[in-house]
Structures are given as structure tokens and as C-alpha cells.
Design a protein around this motif. Structure first.
Motif, PDB file in Angstrom:
ATOM      1  N   LYS A   1      -2.627  10.664  -7.878  1.00  0.00           N
ATOM      2  CA  LYS A   1      -3.654  10.033  -8.699  1.00  0.00           C
ATOM      3  C   LYS A   1      -3.011   9.439  -9.953  1.00  0.00           C
ATOM      4  O   LYS A   1      -3.360   8.351 -10.395  1.00  0.00           O
ATOM      5  CB  LYS A   1      -4.694  11.085  -9.081  1.00  0.00           C
TER       6      LYS A   1
ATOM      7  N   LEU B   1      -0.949   4.961  -1.001  1.00  0.00           N
ATOM      8  CA  LEU B   1      -2.150   4.941  -0.161  1.00  0.00           C
ATOM      9  C   LEU B   1      -1.784   5.134   1.302  1.00  0.00           C
ATOM     10  O   LEU B   1      -2.519   5.723   2.066  1.00  0.00           O
ATOM     11  CB  LEU B   1      -2.905   3.623  -0.324  1.00  0.00           C
ATOM     12  N   LEU B   2      -0.629   4.615   1.687  1.00  0.00           N
ATOM     13  CA  LEU B   2      -0.114   4.857   3.032  1.00  0.00           C
ATOM     14  C   LEU B   2       1.152   5.687   2.882  1.00  0.00           C
ATOM     15  O   LEU B   2       1.911   5.491   1.943  1.00  0.00           O
ATOM     16  CB  LEU B   2       0.207   3.535   3.732  1.00  0.00           C
TER      17      LEU B   2
ATOM     18  N   MET C   1      -6.959   0.485 -16.212  1.00  0.00           N
ATOM     19  CA  MET C   1      -6.207   1.732 -16.110  1.00  0.00           C
ATOM     20  C   MET C   1      -4.854   1.610 -16.792  1.00  0.00           C
ATOM     21  O   MET C   1      -4.055   2.538 -16.782  1.00  0.00           O
ATOM     22  CB  MET C   1      -6.029   2.104 -14.636  1.00  0.00           C
TER      23      MET C   1
ATOM     24  N   ASN D   1     -12.050   7.668 -14.256  1.00  0.00           N
ATOM     25  CA  ASN D   1     -11.431   8.577 -13.292  1.00  0.00           C
ATOM     26  C   ASN D   1     -10.157   9.210 -13.828  1.00  0.00           C
ATOM     27  O   ASN D   1      -9.686  10.208 -13.302  1.00  0.00           O
ATOM     28  CB  ASN D   1     -11.108   7.829 -11.991  1.00  0.00           C
TER      29      ASN D   1
ATOM     30  N   ASN E   1       1.813   2.588  -3.990  1.00  0.00           N
ATOM     31  CA  ASN E   1       1.004   3.516  -4.796  1.00  0.00           C
ATOM     32  C   ASN E   1       0.519   4.692  -3.952  1.00  0.00           C
ATOM     33  O   ASN E   1      -0.439   5.370  -4.306  1.00  0.00           O
ATOM     34  CB  ASN E   1      -0.160   2.795  -5.480  1.00  0.00           C
TER      35      ASN E   1
ATOM     36  N   LEU F   1      -3.186  -1.439  -7.948  1.00  0.00           N
ATOM     37  CA  LEU F   1      -3.204  -2.292  -6.763  1.00  0.00           C
ATOM     38  C   LEU F   1      -4.539  -3.008  -6.671  1.00  0.00           C
ATOM     39  O   LEU F   1      -5.592  -2.380  -6.614  1.00  0.00           O
ATOM     40  CB  LEU F   1      -2.957  -1.443  -5.508  1.00  0.00           C
TER      41      LEU F   1
ATOM     42  N   ARG G   1      -1.202   6.320  -9.077  1.00  0.00           N
ATOM     43  CA  ARG G   1      -2.093   5.176  -8.897  1.00  0.00           C
ATOM     44  C   ARG G   1      -2.559   4.586 -10.213  1.00  0.00           C
ATOM     45  O   ARG G   1      -2.968   3.425 -10.261  1.00  0.00           O
ATOM     46  CB  ARG G   1      -3.295   5.592  -8.041  1.00  0.00           C
TER      47      ARG G   1
ATOM     48  N   GLY H   1     -12.421   2.872 -13.292  1.00  0.00           N
ATOM     49  CA  GLY H   1     -11.014   3.268 -13.203  1.00  0.00           C
ATOM     50  C   GLY H   1     -10.588   4.204 -14.322  1.00  0.00           C
ATOM     51  O   GLY H   1     -10.187   5.338 -14.072  1.00  0.00           O
TER      52      GLY H   1
ATOM     53  N   GLN I   1       0.821  -1.217   0.000  1.00  0.00           N
ATOM     54  CA  GLN I   1       0.000   0.000   0.000  1.00  0.00           C
ATOM     55  C   GLN I   1       0.854   1.267   0.000  1.00  0.00           C
ATOM     56  O   GLN I   1       0.354   2.354  -0.252  1.00  0.00           O
ATOM     57  CB  GLN I   1      -0.942   0.014   1.198  1.00  0.00           C
TER      58      GLN I   1
END
Lengths: 275, 283
Positions: B79, B56-57, B160, B111, B54, B87, B82, B108, B51
């Protein structure tokens, strides 16, 4: 992100407050909350604040952790302060343009804010130091007398236990789904109100689906273990009062007496001197 | 070098008494096109690690570079990152939400701000890549079987067009056939499109057949980082971490102990079969 909401969450540590019988804590919280609205003078506030600080120290829950949970109610607090500040009539303190601040308004705003803060911290102190299971156990036993009037006390307690149990699970689930959708390029933070509301759909639909799935699983598991309500059900850890619980009751009573006495007494003396 | 992880530490619940040091000084280099298996027991930090890749953390300390750029730089477009580092979470089917399969896969690429035509093209491609039957494109994702739901969820990330695909336990809860199908599909993706793949798993048998390199994690640290053959030679250490070598490794070791001349470092079933046949042919 979403895990930062700490209101109503349990904080795992070891302290006198954690070990206290949940019935004591329930009654104590109730008494404290009511007492907050019984006094009208600084002495009363001081006693209530002192009592709260003492409890916080006893609980071993870091104060910063408690405050973090308060952020979410900051908005309500601000509204209360502003309304009281601007909409109370009395002797004018400052006045500019269309806004007037009165002495009474200022007093009211400060005292209301203080009361609300103490109220919320006092209530969250209970949930921070008591596990949901303990809490509902205490509720069930404490309200047993209501069975006389055919109140389904056990069922209500069980419903509460399940609801409380699901809060952290659903929070975690929300966090997970949020991350999964973020990984797919979702954007929860930018845009206007409508866009933001629409951005919640990819979060809410899976969340509802999973909540129903979990509820279904739980019902199945309970039935598989022959759950049939509270009649004839025994407890693995029955609640029994210990010495510290009686001591806590005495302290609570002392607090109540002092706060009522101080609060009322100075109101009376104030009245007398104003005459 | 596509991804560089530099001295990354991560601590869960930093200010509380239950702070957990989930990642401890992780250093990694992930070159393009590699197929990497990340193995570890539950709670070893493998999901936490991926995580980070990409964004996220956010690491408590240390930095991560994607194609030479520090992803923690101010103004770095997460963004965008990602969309390059896809993931797929554990039980990805729990994230499905649209009324039909096709629109869910479209989420996906939509976005990413692509044109409608491009979005649909990508969704179509992705669903074909995961081998999803075309006649089910417009059914509700909630009516599908577990394996098919998972394919749709993976397609949702594939649409994506990421350069790096991370799969967190993609075979959890699937039957043996479904497992093999998913893993074969992932291998095919890597070979056909040259994607970098990171496969998180706790089963050695899952990864042994497919990967070029294995990272073994334990208590937030990377313990081994090597080709499968080398990693599996540490059977005892792996068992101490509540992991196991693939079943073929055990068979070959037992055979060797019984005095049969086999190459005990074979990692896949095919290799094992050939070395056993060879040994018996020699006799």
C-alpha cells in the motif's frame, strides 16, 4: 484474483464434447442431474461417477481448472455436510458433549456431498465445453415447440445470450476498476463487515455506471443493424445433428437405462433381503 | 536508482492451455526524475509491465526493487509502495465514483490515513496542478466532459504525491487539443516537481516531443531502450513491429533522399523546422 471464478465460464479447447450439438449437451446435463437423484445405492453412485469421469476425460478440460471454480461453493457444501451430519436421527455412532453423530447422518452427509459435487461438476462441464452463443442457440432451437403456447423463445434466448456474454466482460471490468482503486490505496481485504461493505462502494459505483453504458451501446448497435426480434431471422450457422450427436444420444440413453436399472434393482433386492 | 526490474517474467493463465507469456526476461533501471516513454503495439506487454511496478501484478519469476528494497519481500508494505508509485490506468475516468469531483480526488490521500486538512490540501493542490477549473470542484464527475474527467482521474492519483507517476495511454480517445493539453501538463509536472514519469503509448508522435528515453516493447520483450534519436533511426524495425517513427522523421528522410542536407535524426517538430530552415538557408 476475481478471474479465478471459473463456474459458468467457457474453456477454449478442442474435444468431442466441445463439438457436440448444444441440444445434446443441454438434454444430457438435464438427464444427468435428474438421474443423480433417482438412485439410492452405491451401484448407482458408481455408475454416475464413472459416467462423469468419462465425460471429464472426453472434454480435455484440466480437472484442476474445474476444481478451482468449485472453491466458491465450498461454503454451501460444508453447511450441507454439517447439517446432515449432526441433525439426522438414528443409531448413535459417536456422542460427545451435546453433539451426536449417527450412522444414518454420516451416510447422508457423504452421499449428499457426493451428489452435490457431481451435480456442480456435471453442470459446469456443460458451460465449460459450450460457448454462450452455442448454448443459447441450442436452447432456442430445443425449445422451439414452446412457441405454440406463445412463449417468446427467441427473445428469452437473446436475453440469456447477452447476459452470459456480459459475465466475462463485467468480470474483466471489475478486475480493472479494482486495480485502479488499489492503485489509489483502496483496501478491499481488511476490516470488519461494515468496513468491507463500505470499501465496495468505489468498486460498485463505477461498475454499475459502466454496465449501463455498455447496455446502452449494445442497444444502439443492435438497433443500428435493424434488429427486430426473431421473426424471419435466419442463422449463419444453423444447428444440424451430426452422427456423433446421435451416438451421444444413444450413450445417454444407455446411461439412463443402466443407472435406473441398477439403482432400482438393488433397492428391490435390498428390500427383499431385509424381509 | 529508484526502480530496478530484474529478470522479470510474467505468464497469464499459467495452468491453462491459453497461457500467454506476457513478459519475457525484462531488465530495467529507472533512475529518479527521468521522463520515459514506453511504446508498443497492442498486446506487446506494456500495460502488464507497468502494473508490476506498483505491485498490482506479481511477476511469475524475477524481482523488482524500489529504492533498494525487494517489493516481493514478505511484509513489504504494498500500500505504501502504491502511494509512491502512482499508476493512472487507461481510461481512468471509469474509476470515478464519488458525488463530486473534490471528494473523488480526496479518495487516494484519505486511504493513506492523513488528517482531513492534509487530505483536502493535497486534493486542492492536485486539481490545480492538472489545471482543473475551481468553479467545477463540487459538480458531479459524471457531468464533466471526457477531457475534464480524465484530468480529475489523474488528479486523483497525483493527490497521493507519488514520486513516480505512470500513465497508461493517457491520451486515448481524446481530441488533438486534449492530447496536447494532457501531455504538456505531464511534462510540466516532471519539470516542476522532479517526478519520474513513465508514459505508455502506442503513438511515437505523442512521446517524441516529451521524453528523455524510449522503451520499445514487442511480444513481451524490450526491443529498444535508448534516447529517442537513436530509437527512431531504426525506422524499418519499428515498422516491422507495426509501429512508426514520428512524422517528422519521415519528412526529413524524404528530404535527405531528395538531396537536401538536413539532419535526419531530429525528433521533434521544432528541431526539424530548424534543420530544414538551416538547409535551405545554406543553399
Amino acid at each position: 484474483m476475481i478471474r479465478d471464478i471459473t463456474i459458468g465460464q467457457y474453456y477454449q479447447t478442442d474435444s468431442v464434447l466441445h463439438r457436440l450439438d448444444p441440444r445434446v449437451k443441454l438434454l444430457g446435463t438435464l438427464v444427468y442431474l435428474v438421474s443423480l437423484f433417482c438412485f439410492h445405492n452405491p451401484a448407482g453412485y458408481a455408475v454416475a461417477l464413472l459416467f462423469l469421469i468419462l465425460c471429464i476425460r472426453l472434454s480435455h478440460v484440466p480437472f484442476g481448472y474445474m476444481i478451482k471454480g468449485m472453491k466458491s461453493i465450498m461454503f454451501i457444501l460444508m453447511i450441507t455436510i454439517l447439517f446432515n451430519l449432526f441433525l439426522t436421527s438414528g443409531t448413535v455412532l459417536v456422542s460427545f458433549w451435546k453433539i451426536t453423530i449417527t450412522v444414518e447422518g454420516l451416510k447422508l452427509a457423504i452421499t449428499m456431498a457426493l451428489r452435490l459435487c457431481m451435480l456442480i461438476i456435471g453442470a459446469s462441464l456443460m458451460t465449460l465445453t459450450t460457448t454462450p452463443n452455442h448454448l443459447t442457440d441450442g436452447l432456442e432451437k430445443g425449445l422451439r415447440f414452446l412457441k405454440v403456447i406463445k412463449m417468446p423463445v427467441h427473445e428469452i434466448a437473446m436475453m440469456m445470450a447477452i447476459a452470459l456474454r456480459f459475465i466475462p466482460i463485467l468480470l474483466e471490468e471489475t478486475d480493472k476498476i479494482m486495480k485502479a482503486q488499489l492503485a489509489r490505496g483502496a483496501d478491499f481485504e481488511s476490516g470488519g463487515l461494515v468496513r468491507r461493505a463500505r470499501a465496495m462502494v468505489p468498486l460498485l459505483v463505477p461498475l454499475f455506471v459502466s454496465a449501463f453504458r455498455r447496455a446502452n451501446d449494445l442497444a444502439m448497435a443492435m438497433e443500428a443493424r435493424c434488429y427486430r426480434g426473431g421473426d424471419g431471422r435466419t442463422k449463419m450457422k444453423p444447428l444440424i445433428y451430426a452422427g456423433r450427436d446421435y451416438a451421444a444420444y444413444i450413450i445417454l440413453l444407455a446411461y439412463l437405462v443402466i443407472s435406473i436399472f441398477l439403482g432400482r434393482w438393488s433397492v428391490m433386492t435390498e428390500l427383499l433381503t431385509s424381509l | 536508482m529508484a526502480i530496478i526490474v530484474d529478470h522479470v517474467n510474467y505468464i497469464y493463465g499459467q495452468d491453462t492451455e491459453q497461457a500467454v507469456h506476457a513478459l519475457q526476461d525484462i531488465n530495467l533501471q529507472i533512475p529518479d526524475g527521468q521522463f520515459i516513454g514506453i511504446i508498443g503495439h497492442t498486446g506487446s506487454g506494456k500495460s502488464t509491465l507497468v502494473q508490476h511496478l506498483n505491485g498490482l501484478l506479481k511477476a511469475t519469476s524475477g524481482s523488482i526493487y524500489y529504492n533498494g528494497q525487494d517489493i516481493y519481500d514478505e511484509g513489504y508494505n504494498l500500500k505504501d509502495l502504491r502511494s509512491h508509485v502512482g499508476l493512472v490506468f487507461q481510461y481512468p475516468e471509469h474509476q470515478l465514483f464519488e458525488v463530486d469531483v473534490f471528494s473523488d480526488v480526496c479518495f487516494g490521500p484519505k486511504n493513506l490515513g492523513l488528517s482531513k486538512k492534509e487530505v483536502e490540501l493535497r486534493a486542492f493542490d492536485a486539481l490545480r496542478q492538472v489545471g482543473f477549473p475551481e468553479e467545477l470542484f463540487y459538480t458531479s464527475p459524471f457531468d464533466l466532459s471526457g477531457g475534464q474527467k480524465r484530468r480529475v482521474a489523474i488528479a486523483g492519483v497525483l493527490a497521493m504525491k507519488p514520486d513516480v507517476l505512470i500513465l497508461d495511454e493517457p491520451t486515448a480517445g481524446l481530441d488533438p487539443k486534449g492530447r496536447e493539453d494532457i501531455l504538456d501538463m505531464v511534462k510540466r509536472l516532471q519539470q516542476e516537481s522532479g517526478m519520474t514519469i513513465l508514459l505508455v503509448s502506442h503513438s511515437m508522435d505523442d512521446v517524441a516531443e516529451y521524453v528523455d528515453r524510449i522503451l520499445v516493447m514487442d511480444h513481451g520483450r524490450v526491443v529498444f531502450d535508448d534516447v529517442p534519436r537513436q530509437v527512431f533511426s531504426h525506422v524499418e524495425e519499428l515498422e516491422e513491429m507495426h509501429l512508426a517513427a514520428p512524422q517528422v522523421t519521415y519528412i526529413l528522410r524524404d528530404l535527405k533522399k531528395a538531396g537536401i542536407e538536413v539532419d535526419e535524426n531530429a525528433t521533434t517538430v521544432d528541431e526539424a523546422a530548424s534543420t530544414i530552415l538551416q538547409a535551405f538557408g545554406k543553399k
